[in-house]
Design an enzyme around this catalytic site. Structure first.
Site, PDB file in Angstrom:
ATOM      1  N   HIS A 125       0.945  -1.100   0.111  1.00  0.00           N
ATOM      2  CA  HIS A 125       0.102  -0.062   0.144  1.00  0.00           C
ATOM      3  C   HIS A 125       0.808   1.107   0.007  1.00  0.00           C
ATOM      4  O   HIS A 125       0.413   2.199   0.499  1.00  0.00           O
ATOM      5  CB  HIS A 125      -0.932   0.044   1.384  1.00  0.00           C
ATOM      6  CG  HIS A 125      -1.925  -1.090   1.422  1.00  0.00           C
ATOM      7  ND1 HIS A 125      -3.123  -1.435   0.561  1.00  0.00           N
ATOM      8  CD2 HIS A 125      -1.706  -2.228   2.121  1.00  0.00           C
ATOM      9  CE1 HIS A 125      -3.489  -2.528   1.014  1.00  0.00           C
ATOM     10  NE2 HIS A 125      -2.615  -3.233   1.894  1.00  0.00           N
ATOM     11  N   SER A 175      13.821  21.555 -17.020  1.00  0.00           N
ATOM     12  CA  SER A 175      12.605  22.679 -17.152  1.00  0.00           C
ATOM     13  C   SER A 175      12.788  23.892 -17.758  1.00  0.00           C
ATOM     14  O   SER A 175      14.063  24.343 -17.759  1.00  0.00           O
ATOM     15  CB  SER A 175      12.204  22.843 -15.752  1.00  0.00           C
ATOM     16  OG  SER A 175      11.085  23.821 -15.765  1.00  0.00           O
ATOM     17  N   LYS A 229      15.139  21.667 -12.001  1.00  0.00           N
ATOM     18  CA  LYS A 229      14.364  20.705 -12.122  1.00  0.00           C
ATOM     19  C   LYS A 229      15.342  19.342 -12.816  1.00  0.00           C
ATOM     20  O   LYS A 229      15.935  19.851 -13.604  1.00  0.00           O
ATOM     21  CB  LYS A 229      13.322  20.793 -12.800  1.00  0.00           C
ATOM     22  CG  LYS A 229      12.009  21.685 -12.143  1.00  0.00           C
ATOM     23  CD  LYS A 229      11.493  20.795 -11.002  1.00  0.00           C
ATOM     24  CE  LYS A 229      10.540  19.790 -11.585  1.00  0.00           C
ATOM     25  NZ  LYS A 229       9.477  20.154 -12.488  1.00  0.00           N
ATOM     26  N   GLU A 252       8.524   8.493 -17.378  1.00  0.00           N
ATOM     27  CA  GLU A 252       7.137   8.748 -17.449  1.00  0.00           C
ATOM     28  C   GLU A 252       6.660   8.431 -19.116  1.00  0.00           C
ATOM     29  O   GLU A 252       5.503   8.069 -19.123  1.00  0.00           O
ATOM     30  CB  GLU A 252       7.189  10.302 -17.431  1.00  0.00           C
ATOM     31  CG  GLU A 252       7.560  10.666 -15.870  1.00  0.00           C
ATOM     32  CD  GLU A 252       7.378  12.231 -15.626  1.00  0.00           C
ATOM     33  OE1 GLU A 252       7.286  12.615 -14.495  1.00  0.00           O
ATOM     34  OE2 GLU A 252       7.284  12.981 -16.606  1.00  0.00           O
ATOM     35  N   TYR A 312     -11.906 -13.696 -45.146  1.00  0.00           N
ATOM     36  CA  TYR A 312     -11.399 -12.502 -45.205  1.00  0.00           C
ATOM     37  C   TYR A 312     -12.389 -11.057 -45.174  1.00  0.00           C
ATOM     38  O   TYR A 312     -13.252 -11.480 -45.986  1.00  0.00           O
ATOM     39  CB  TYR A 312     -10.243 -12.093 -46.205  1.00  0.00           C
ATOM     40  CG  TYR A 312      -9.531 -11.010 -46.260  1.00  0.00           C
ATOM     41  CD1 TYR A 312      -8.333 -10.475 -45.270  1.00  0.00           C
ATOM     42  CD2 TYR A 312     -10.017  -9.613 -47.037  1.00  0.00           C
ATOM     43  CE1 TYR A 312      -7.987  -9.309 -45.065  1.00  0.00           C
ATOM     44  CE2 TYR A 312      -9.553  -8.694 -47.001  1.00  0.00           C
ATOM     45  CZ  TYR A 312      -8.255  -8.330 -45.810  1.00  0.00           C
ATOM     46  OH  TYR A 312      -7.737  -7.069 -45.910  1.00  0.00           O
ATOM     47  N   GLN A 336      -7.837  -5.127 -43.000  1.00  0.00           N
ATOM     48  CA  GLN A 336      -6.708  -4.168 -43.268  1.00  0.00           C
ATOM     49  C   GLN A 336      -6.469  -3.357 -42.173  1.00  0.00           C
ATOM     50  O   GLN A 336      -5.211  -2.786 -42.083  1.00  0.00           O
ATOM     51  CB  GLN A 336      -7.274  -3.215 -44.259  1.00  0.00           C
ATOM     52  CG  GLN A 336      -6.495  -2.098 -44.994  1.00  0.00           C
ATOM     53  CD  GLN A 336      -6.752  -1.623 -46.189  1.00  0.00           C
ATOM     54  OE1 GLN A 336      -6.606  -2.235 -47.377  1.00  0.00           O
ATOM     55  NE2 GLN A 336      -7.294  -0.342 -46.103  1.00  0.00           N
ATOM     56  N   LYS A 351      -3.080  -3.924 -38.918  1.00  0.00           N
ATOM     57  CA  LYS A 351      -1.572  -3.464 -38.903  1.00  0.00           C
ATOM     58  C   LYS A 351      -1.156  -2.276 -38.261  1.00  0.00           C
ATOM     59  O   LYS A 351      -0.244  -2.471 -37.308  1.00  0.00           O
ATOM     60  CB  LYS A 351      -1.031  -3.682 -40.299  1.00  0.00           C
ATOM     61  CG  LYS A 351      -0.900  -4.962 -41.034  1.00  0.00           C
ATOM     62  CD  LYS A 351      -0.472  -5.179 -42.541  1.00  0.00           C
ATOM     63  CE  LYS A 351      -1.800  -4.852 -43.410  1.00  0.00           C
ATOM     64  NZ  LYS A 351      -2.867  -5.702 -43.351  1.00  0.00           N
TER      65      LYS A 351
END
Length: 465
Positions: A153, A274, A280, A287, A314, A319, A322
């Protein structure tokens, strides 16, 4: 290409919605390889002359050289990579190019090309996962004794070692590797020769084309062969599970690199600054790995939803199979590479980890275990006793091992001075010697096993050229 059936060509809208060349041009290598295998078989079977087969093969080799050098041209009137190759082949060698499509359809052609492409993607994933596993094993070995807080937790639970924590991710990625390997086992049948849906009346040799393309056998049912996209879903599902694991590791790296934790310093090469705050150091790569997981899972959902209601064989919906696979594969390959670099180059601040493990009464369970083991107290009663001790330590603003023996004996007189041998974080970690536990000797055993397993696996090389 539409031939004599239609009086007019496609409208502008139909031309745009129908064309797949902007994305399926990625299949050009697979398309040429499968075409060369097909025409070789046609020549061997006497379905086309050997001279024509050789002329077609040489033309396909010339196209491959052009595409390698200049890229694949996009003519939307030609719709897809298959007609693009055939059109260029006709320009190069004339009408004999039309013999190439004997005894096949674009349906079995694309099913074969896409399997070849997906097989290579699975192999790339296996190789990348192996590099990530190796990085985790190396860093775990380096920090097999480094103590850190273990969380449930996101609350301090029990002390563990950093090596144990990193090897937990190794286990995840080892399982992921098996998923891609299993996906390749399942796709290891060749659809070529299934034609549109019913097979063909020409005396083709499907075993020969399967061998030429490094499949173990031809597919057993032509209807299934041209309509099956399970192999693509298998890849996406394996990639989705791996992406979930990558995202969890990325999330921990992000948390650990934050100032309140301070457990890790991510490498400069995978961090950014930053535009306004010069202090920063943003974990952007981690991320983005975390964000890519959502897109990969979304790709899997997109293909599953596309396929869920299609009748045999088919349909043009396919189509759209992909783009999600191609997008997911690009993100997946990039995420694996980024995380391998992050694991290998991150600096772990082990002093800060150890200090955090000292806080939060992480050895409370060890006190309960001591009462059970040394004082024959039932665990539920021991749990209550330790709760009282934790409450007192909070009042006194100290750790459990800093409580005087006299205070502990006021809570329960069965506690004696031996308890302090169990209350340090070092003792806690060292005691967890059950198989798979966090004790450093157990962690080193798992590391040794992982090294041996990785060394026993031959380097993965794609069978596709």
């Amino acid at each position: 290409m539409w031939g004599g059936r239609f009086a007019e060509g496609p409208s502008a809208v139909m031309r745009e919605i129908n064309a797949s060349i902007p994305f399926d041009k990625q299949l050009w290598r697979e398309d040429i390889r499968a075409s060369k295998a097909h025409v070789a078989m046609l020549g061997a079977q006497g379905i086309v002359s050997k001279d024509d087969a050789e002329t077609i093969r040489d033309g396909l080799d010339r196209i491959a050289q052009e595409y390698e050098r200049d890229g694949v041209p996009e003519d939307w009137d030609l719709e897809d990579i298959h007609m693009t190759v055939e059109s260029r082949l006709t320009e190069l060698i004339g009408p004999v190019a039309g013999r190439l499509h004997t005894a096949r359809s674009r349906n079995d052609q694309v099913a074969t090309d896409f399997r070849l492409w997906t097989r290579a993607a699975n192999l790339r994933s296996i190789a990348a996962l192996r590099r990530l596993r190796m990085a985790l094993v190396e860093r775990a070995d380096e920090h097999a004794d480094a103590i850190m807080p273990g969380f449930t937790h996101l609350q301090t639970a029990q002390p563990v070692t950093l090596g144990h924590h990193l090897m937990a991710y190794h286990e995840m990625f080892a399982r992921d590797e098996t998923r891609f390997a299993a996906a390749n086992e399942r796709l290891d049948e060749c659809p070529l020769g299934s034609a549109a849906l019913a097979g063909t009346g020409f005396p083709i040799d499907r075993e020969a084309t399967a061998r030429a393309l490094d499949f173990t056998a031809p597919t057993r049912n032509s209807l299934d062969a041209v309509s099956d996209r399970d192999f693509a879903l298998d890849y996406l599902m394996a990639a989705s599970t791996t992406a979930i694991h990558l995202s969890r590791l990325a999330e921990e790296m992000i948390i650990w690199a934050s100032q309140p934790f301070g457990f890790a310093k991510l490498p400069d090469s995978l961090s950014t600054g930053s535009s306004i705050m010069p202090q920063k150091r943003n974990p952007d790569a981690a991320e983005l790995v975390r964000g890519h997981a959502g897109r990969i899972i979304g790709a899997m959902n997109a293909l599953a939803i596309t396929m869920k209601g299609l009748p045999l064989a088919y349909s043009k919906d396919m189509q759209d199979d992909k783009p999600p696979v191609f997008e997911a594969a690009g993100l997946h390959d990039l995420s694996l590479a980024a995380m391998a670099g992050m694991v290998g180059e991150t600096t772990f601040v082990t002093d800060r980890m150890r200090a955090a493990a000292q806080a939060g009464h992480a050895t409370a369970t060890d006190l309960a275990d001591w009462l059970v083991r040394e004082a024959d107290v039932p665990f539920r009663e021991a749990h209550h006793i330790v709760g009282e001790a934790v409450k007192l330590a909070d009042v006194k603003a100290c750790s459990l091992e800093e409580l005087p023996l006299s205070d502990l004996r006021k809570i329960d007189e069965r506690i004696d001075e031996r308890v302090f041998d169990a209350l340090s974080i070092e003792a806690s970690v060292a005691s967890r010697r059950s198989y798979g536990g966090t004790a450093p000797d157990q962690v080193r055993q798992r590391i040794a096993e992982a090294r041996e397993a990785l060394s026993d696996i031959a380097p993965t090389a794609s069978r596709d050229t």
